[in-house]
Design a protein around this motif. Structure first.
Motif, PDB file in Angstrom:
ATOM      1  N   VAL A 157       8.426 -29.734 -18.488  1.00 29.78           N
ATOM      2  CA  VAL A 157       8.777 -29.652 -19.895  1.00 29.78           C
ATOM      3  C   VAL A 157       7.731 -30.444 -20.663  1.00 29.78           C
ATOM      4  O   VAL A 157       7.215 -31.456 -20.165  1.00 29.78           O
ATOM      5  CB  VAL A 157      10.210 -30.175 -20.155  1.00 29.78           C
ATOM      6  N   HIS A 158       7.407 -29.979 -21.859  1.00 28.45           N
ATOM      7  CA  HIS A 158       6.338 -30.588 -22.633  1.00 28.45           C
ATOM      8  C   HIS A 158       6.806 -30.936 -24.035  1.00 28.45           C
ATOM      9  O   HIS A 158       7.734 -30.333 -24.567  1.00 28.45           O
ATOM     10  CB  HIS A 158       5.143 -29.643 -22.734  1.00 28.45           C
ATOM     11  N   LEU A 159       6.142 -31.895 -24.602  1.00 30.25           N
ATOM     12  CA  LEU A 159       6.353 -32.243 -25.999  1.00 30.25           C
ATOM     13  C   LEU A 159       4.987 -32.330 -26.662  1.00 30.25           C
ATOM     14  O   LEU A 159       4.235 -33.271 -26.415  1.00 30.25           O
ATOM     15  CB  LEU A 159       7.102 -33.569 -26.137  1.00 30.25           C
ATOM     16  N   LEU A 187       2.796 -34.595 -24.268  1.00 30.84           N
ATOM     17  CA  LEU A 187       3.511 -35.236 -23.190  1.00 30.84           C
ATOM     18  C   LEU A 187       4.014 -34.192 -22.207  1.00 30.84           C
ATOM     19  O   LEU A 187       4.405 -33.092 -22.599  1.00 30.84           O
ATOM     20  CB  LEU A 187       4.701 -36.040 -23.718  1.00 30.84           C
ATOM     21  N   SER A 188       4.007 -34.563 -20.950  1.00 34.78           N
ATOM     22  CA  SER A 188       4.506 -33.678 -19.911  1.00 34.78           C
ATOM     23  C   SER A 188       5.540 -34.399 -19.081  1.00 34.78           C
ATOM     24  O   SER A 188       5.494 -35.619 -18.920  1.00 34.78           O
ATOM     25  CB  SER A 188       3.364 -33.196 -19.009  1.00 34.78           C
ATOM     26  N   ILE A 196       8.790 -28.664 -28.580  1.00 36.82           N
ATOM     27  CA  ILE A 196       9.198 -28.791 -27.191  1.00 36.82           C
ATOM     28  C   ILE A 196       9.077 -27.428 -26.513  1.00 36.82           C
ATOM     29  O   ILE A 196       9.351 -26.394 -27.122  1.00 36.82           O
ATOM     30  CB  ILE A 196      10.632 -29.346 -27.072  1.00 36.82           C
ATOM     31  N   SER A 197       8.669 -27.443 -25.262  1.00 39.86           N
ATOM     32  CA  SER A 197       8.546 -26.211 -24.498  1.00 39.86           C
ATOM     33  C   SER A 197       8.811 -26.514 -23.029  1.00 39.86           C
ATOM     34  O   SER A 197       8.841 -27.675 -22.616  1.00 39.86           O
ATOM     35  CB  SER A 197       7.159 -25.587 -24.676  1.00 39.86           C
ATOM     36  N   GLY A 201       1.047 -38.399 -20.133  1.00 35.13           N
ATOM     37  CA  GLY A 201       0.391 -37.937 -21.347  1.00 35.13           C
ATOM     38  C   GLY A 201       0.415 -38.914 -22.501  1.00 35.13           C
ATOM     39  O   GLY A 201      -0.206 -38.654 -23.539  1.00 35.13           O
ATOM     40  N   GLY A 202       1.118 -40.018 -22.342  1.00 32.87           N
ATOM     41  CA  GLY A 202       1.143 -41.009 -23.396  1.00 32.87           C
ATOM     42  C   GLY A 202      -0.175 -41.743 -23.496  1.00 32.87           C
ATOM     43  O   GLY A 202      -1.046 -41.621 -22.643  1.00 32.87           O
ATOM     44  N   GLY A 203      -0.307 -42.507 -24.563  1.00 33.79           N
ATOM     45  CA  GLY A 203      -1.535 -43.254 -24.762  1.00 33.79           C
ATOM     46  C   GLY A 203      -1.660 -43.755 -26.176  1.00 33.79           C
ATOM     47  O   GLY A 203      -0.698 -43.759 -26.943  1.00 33.79           O
ATOM     48  N   LEU A 204      -2.858 -44.165 -26.513  1.00 36.09           N
ATOM     49  CA  LEU A 204      -3.167 -44.689 -27.839  1.00 36.09           C
ATOM     50  C   LEU A 204      -3.952 -43.655 -28.626  1.00 36.09           C
ATOM     51  O   LEU A 204      -4.987 -43.165 -28.159  1.00 36.09           O
ATOM     52  CB  LEU A 204      -3.977 -45.980 -27.719  1.00 36.09           C
TER      53      LEU A 204
END
Length: 124
Positions: free
Chosen positions: A79-81, A20-21, A70-71, A8-11
């Protein structure tokens, strides 16, 4: 045998959002608290957020409070951000980690499994 894989990262532009996952292997995922850390060039790895085994208790660092959430979904071993209102100073490699405890910990010393990280770059 436990593996954590971030995605899930990127610019993104300042003010934008990213989610993010972290996908975790293992049937015991739900037994442990999870955390997110980040490391920017020239800086020490810092705590970002953590979530307890039950997902009832969460904590985020002061630097991201009100912007990051966060979840977790124990049924899916994820887990996600959620990162909103991103700032250039949020630029870093973000790491997912599993705690040795079921309760929240803020120290990297209390995490024994780590993902390889995903790059988040926020432009001005």
């Amino acid at each position: 045998q436990v593996q954590l894989v971030e995605s899930g990262g990127g610019l993104v532009q300042a003010g934008g959002s990213l989610r993010l996952s972290c996908a975790a292997s293992g049937r015991t995922f739900s037994m442990y608290a999870m955390g997110w850390f980040r490391q920017a060039p020239g800086k020490e790895r810092e705590f970002v957020a953590a979530i307890s085994r039950s997902a009832v208790d969460t904590y985020v660092s002061d630097s991201v409070k009100g912007r990051f959430t966060i979840s977790r979904d124990n049924a899916k071993n994820t887990v996600h951000l959620q990162m909103n209102s991103l700032k250039p100073e949020d630029t870093a490699v973000y790491y997912c980690a599993r705690s040795i405890y079921s309760s929240i910990s803020y120290s990297s010393r209390d995490y024994n499994y780590w993902g390889q990280g995903t790059q988040v770059t926020v432009s001005s």
